[in-house]
Design an enzyme around this catalytic site. Structure first.
Site, PDB file in Angstrom:
ATOM      1  N   ARG A   1      -1.027  30.239 -63.930  1.00 31.28           N
ATOM      2  CA  ARG A   1       0.332  30.715 -63.655  1.00 31.28           C
ATOM      3  C   ARG A   1       0.816  30.451 -62.236  1.00 31.28           C
ATOM      4  NH1 ARG A   1      -1.067  35.767 -66.419  1.00 31.28           N
ATOM      5  NH2 ARG A   1      -0.517  35.422 -68.590  1.00 31.28           N
TER       6      ARG A   1
ATOM      7  N   ARG B   1      29.787  14.973 -48.459  1.00 31.10           N
ATOM      8  CA  ARG B   1      30.998  15.110 -49.270  1.00 31.10           C
ATOM      9  C   ARG B   1      32.135  15.730 -48.447  1.00 31.10           C
ATOM     10  NH1 ARG B   1      34.105  13.639 -53.597  1.00 31.10           N
ATOM     11  NH2 ARG B   1      35.018  15.440 -54.647  1.00 31.10           N
TER      12      ARG B   1
ATOM     13  N   GLY C   1      31.133  17.982 -59.864  1.00 36.38           N
ATOM     14  CA  GLY C   1      31.107  16.930 -60.884  1.00 36.38           C
ATOM     15  C   GLY C   1      29.963  15.956 -60.658  1.00 36.38           C
TER      16      GLY C   1
ATOM     17  N   GLU D   1       3.869  28.538 -70.830  1.00 33.17           N
ATOM     18  CA  GLU D   1       2.734  29.302 -70.299  1.00 33.17           C
ATOM     19  C   GLU D   1       3.070  30.790 -70.177  1.00 33.17           C
ATOM     20  OE1 GLU D   1       0.997  25.634 -67.769  1.00 33.17           O
ATOM     21  OE2 GLU D   1       0.021  27.542 -67.417  1.00 33.17           O
ATOM     22  N   GLY D   2       3.696  31.294 -71.232  1.00 32.76           N
ATOM     23  CA  GLY D   2       4.122  32.699 -71.278  1.00 32.76           C
ATOM     24  C   GLY D   2       5.546  32.798 -70.798  1.00 32.76           C
ATOM     25  N   THR D   3       6.476  33.170 -71.691  1.00 31.25           N
ATOM     26  CA  THR D   3       7.878  33.306 -71.272  1.00 31.25           C
ATOM     27  C   THR D   3       7.961  34.335 -70.151  1.00 31.25           C
ATOM     28  OG1 THR D   3       8.274  35.101 -72.820  1.00 31.25           O
ATOM     29  CG2 THR D   3       8.723  32.872 -73.625  1.00 31.25           C
TER      30      THR D   3
END
Lengths: 260, 385
Positions: free
Chosen positions: B242, B267, B340, B363-365
């Site tokens: 984990r 930008r 965008g 691997e386990g929610t």
């Protein structure tokens, strides 16, 4: 089989700037790297080692900080590292460098020497072949494939303008290699750990029995008189149109200039 | 920020970063587009000794631990979670052997795993056994000197490409979770084949396949640990893996943050780079803060695991839960910052957002992680009385 790989630590030219007053490289703050062609030389040697058995010694001439380049070569799989360092080597041109490296290679002992085809800072492509001359051994430049090595000789492919030559050379020999020969590997973790601890053997002019008069500035026939950027000529004219039309315009231009 | 890594850990980080930048970034969009398994990159990782990171030195590895593995996984995830999933799933499949394997099994398999010459996969999930791992229907029956496996494993990472499989199967259905056992099965064993290859939303460079067992006979000694320990093997394996999934969350979030900052500086809108707009700056500030918090938690938990602590379930669940939620949030916000452009495949953040989603699921929610944490809290409180 004993292989010596010659490498050069160079400034990373992708980040180099030129001092406009002196026309020399501004090296301050520019990272040093292994000359990219030399990475291919290291890879070629390490592959020979992996395919059969070989001991790979990486050799460089330079200031103490060139140790970093040697350690990087060890992290890629070179076994030993030798640094040629001596104040007497300062100011060496390609001739004096080749002499010094040749004497060092003799001292280390070798069956095969591999160099990159040229360094990206000087771009002369002279040192490898000159070394071979000093050592009186055959050399093949621009090698793009080492086909096989057996006993006393090797067969390599030499890159040509169109296609390649297949060349056989007796050993000991010297090769300079081009980018096409392989894709250099990244270092390995075990290699990096070894590189951290590996002893860098240091050799001076005396250690390699060099003739002092042939070292450094004294041994360098090249004298730098002036460094300048070539002038860019702007009075050019492009001739356009079909080949026939271009010939017509070329002829009339030449006539106007009274060349014909 | 200084994470107080040792010289060796710093070296691992730098090499993993070099592999990520030079070998993964240039090809990640193509691997994603073509759903192509990253064999070339796996070869580079093998040559660089990355597969041996967490394998003990006596088996040809580097003997490092959870922190080193997390650092490597994080760097790879910064470039591509599809690639890092392939790499991390190899560790996941190896943990059952590493934690519970016999000396013979370790000697047989670990050197090949360390050198990267054989890839590993972990087979737990089935159609009816996802979050409810006790619902496994694949069976293993002892017949003379052999176990006979029957059943189908689903959504198995590295399925088909791996050579070595660690499989959880029921040896006694009547005992429920206590009736499961773990096995090692090699590719090419008669009766072991691969079914459907899944088409996924993200991590498309990784392969996800069905494993089909039809009277697949394996030697009796291929059981990992003792009979009936399968569920413990699986849970301990997940406890160890984990932190790696958490590291994936940190890595993908860092990758998306880097892209968002780069874009926001270039930008221009309203006559200035959008990074000078406070609304954008605040988003980036939150993203950067969350990445640091997630990394701190993952590194702390990895160090705790490496200390040899036994009670790692709760904290490793926390690292996975928090860091992968951060991974999802930061990648989503990176798309938002880039507007965008962020939504277009020309830029890497839409892929990062698609990739990040799986981290909250596999691997386990993250709901199961909260169960693990909740149960640990109850247990801790009860033991104080």
């Amino acid at each position: 089989m004993k292989i010596v790989v010659c490498i050069k630590q160079v400034p990373d030219t992708s980040e180099v700037r030129i001092n406009p007053e002196t026309n020399t490289l501004i090296r301050d703050g520019v990272p040093s790297i292994i000359n990219p062609y030399d990475l291919h030389a290291i890879e070629a040697a390490v592959r020979i080692k992996e395919e059969g058995s070989a001991n790979v010694t990486v050799l460089t001439m330079g200031p103490p900080q060139a140790e970093d380049a040697l350690r990087e070569a060890v992290s890629m799989g070179a076994d030993e590292a030798v640094l040629l360092t001596d104040r007497a080597f300062a100011g060496s041109d390609t001739w004096a460098t080749a002499y010094t490296l040749a004497k060092a290679a003799e001292t280390i002992g070798f069956d095969l020497i591999i160099c990159g085809k040229q360094a990206i800072d000087g771009d002369t492509a002279q040192v490898g072949p000159e070394m071979a001359e000093f050592l009186n051994i055959p050399h093949v430049a621009y090698v793009k494939n080492i086909e096989k090595i057996n006993g006393g000789s090797l067969i390599v492919h030499r890159l040509m303008g169109e296609g390649h030559d297949v060349v056989e050379a007796s050993l000991p020999a010297l090769l300079t290699v081009v980018r096409e020969i392989n894709e250099p590997r990244l270092p390995s973790l075990k290699g990096k750990m070894r590189a951290k601890k590996v002893e860098i053997k240091k050799l001076s002019g005396d250690d390699i029995n060099a003739d002092g008069s042939l070292l450094g500035l004294n041994g360098s026939p090249t004298q730098v008189k002036n460094i300048f950027a070539p002038e860019v000529k702007k009075d050019r004219k492009m001739l356009e149109g079909s080949p026939d039309e271009q010939i017509e315009s070329l002829l009339s231009e030449l006539k106007t200039l009274k060349c014909i | 920020m200084d994470y107080f890594l040792t010289e060796d850990q710093q070296m691992i980080k730098e090499l993993a970063a070099q592999i990520a930048d030079e070998k993964v970034v240039p090809v990640r969009a193509e691997l994603d587009e073509k759903e192509e398994f990253p064999w070339e990159i796996m070869k580079v990782l093998a040559q660089s000794d990355m597969f041996g990171l967490f394998i003990p030195e006596e088996y040809g590895g580097l003997g490092a631990g959870a922190l080193e593995l997390a650092i490597a996984v994080e760097e790879l995830s910064r470039a591509c979670v599809g690639v890092s999933t392939t790499y991390a799933a190899n560790a996941l499949g190896t943990y059952p052997l590493l934690l519970f394997g016999s000396d013979e099994q370790k000697n047989k398999y670990l050197p090949d795993i360390a050198s990267g010459s054989r890839l590993v996969a972990f087979g737990l999930t089935e159609a009816n056994a996802g979050s409810d791992a006790a619902g496994i229907q694949t069976t293993a029956t002892l017949d003379g000197d052999e176990w006979v496996l029957n059943g189908t494993k689903q959504w198995i990472t590295n399925g088909g490409e791996a050579e070595i499989y660690t499989i959880i199967a029921m040896t006694d259905k009547s005992k429920g979770a206590r009736g499961a056992s773990a096995f090692v099965v090699e590719k090419g064993t008669p009766g072991f084949s691969f079914g459907k290859k899944e088409k996924k939303m993200g991590i498309r460079a990784s392969i996800t396949s069905e494993l089909v067992f039809e009277d697949c006979r394996i030697p009796k000694d291929n059981i990992i640990g003792k009979k009936g320990m399968g569920f413990i093997v699986a849970m301990k394996t997940l406890d160890h893996s984990r932190t790696g999934v958490g590291a994936q969350g940190v890595g993908v979030a860092q990758g998306a943050l880097d892209e968002a900052i780069k874009f926001a500086r270039e930008r221009v809108q309203f006559g200035k780079p959008i990074i000078s707009i406070q609304a954008v700056q605040h988003m980036l500030a939150d993203m950067a803060t969350e990445v640091e918090a997630a990394r701190s938690l993952v590194y702390s938990v990895a160090r705790y695991v490496d200390s040899g602590a036994k009670d790692i379930s709760k904290v490793s669940a926390m690292a996975k839960l928090y860091a992968t939620d951060v991974g999802m949030k930061v990648t989503t916000d990176a798309v938002q910052v880039m507007g965008g452009s962020g939504y277009m495949r020309e830029y890497p953040v839409e892929k990062m957002m698609r990739d990040a989603k799986i981290l909250q699921i596999y691997e386990g929610t993250n709901q199961i992680q909260r169960n693990v944490i909740g149960q640990a809290l109850i247990k801790e409180a009860a033991s104080k009385k």
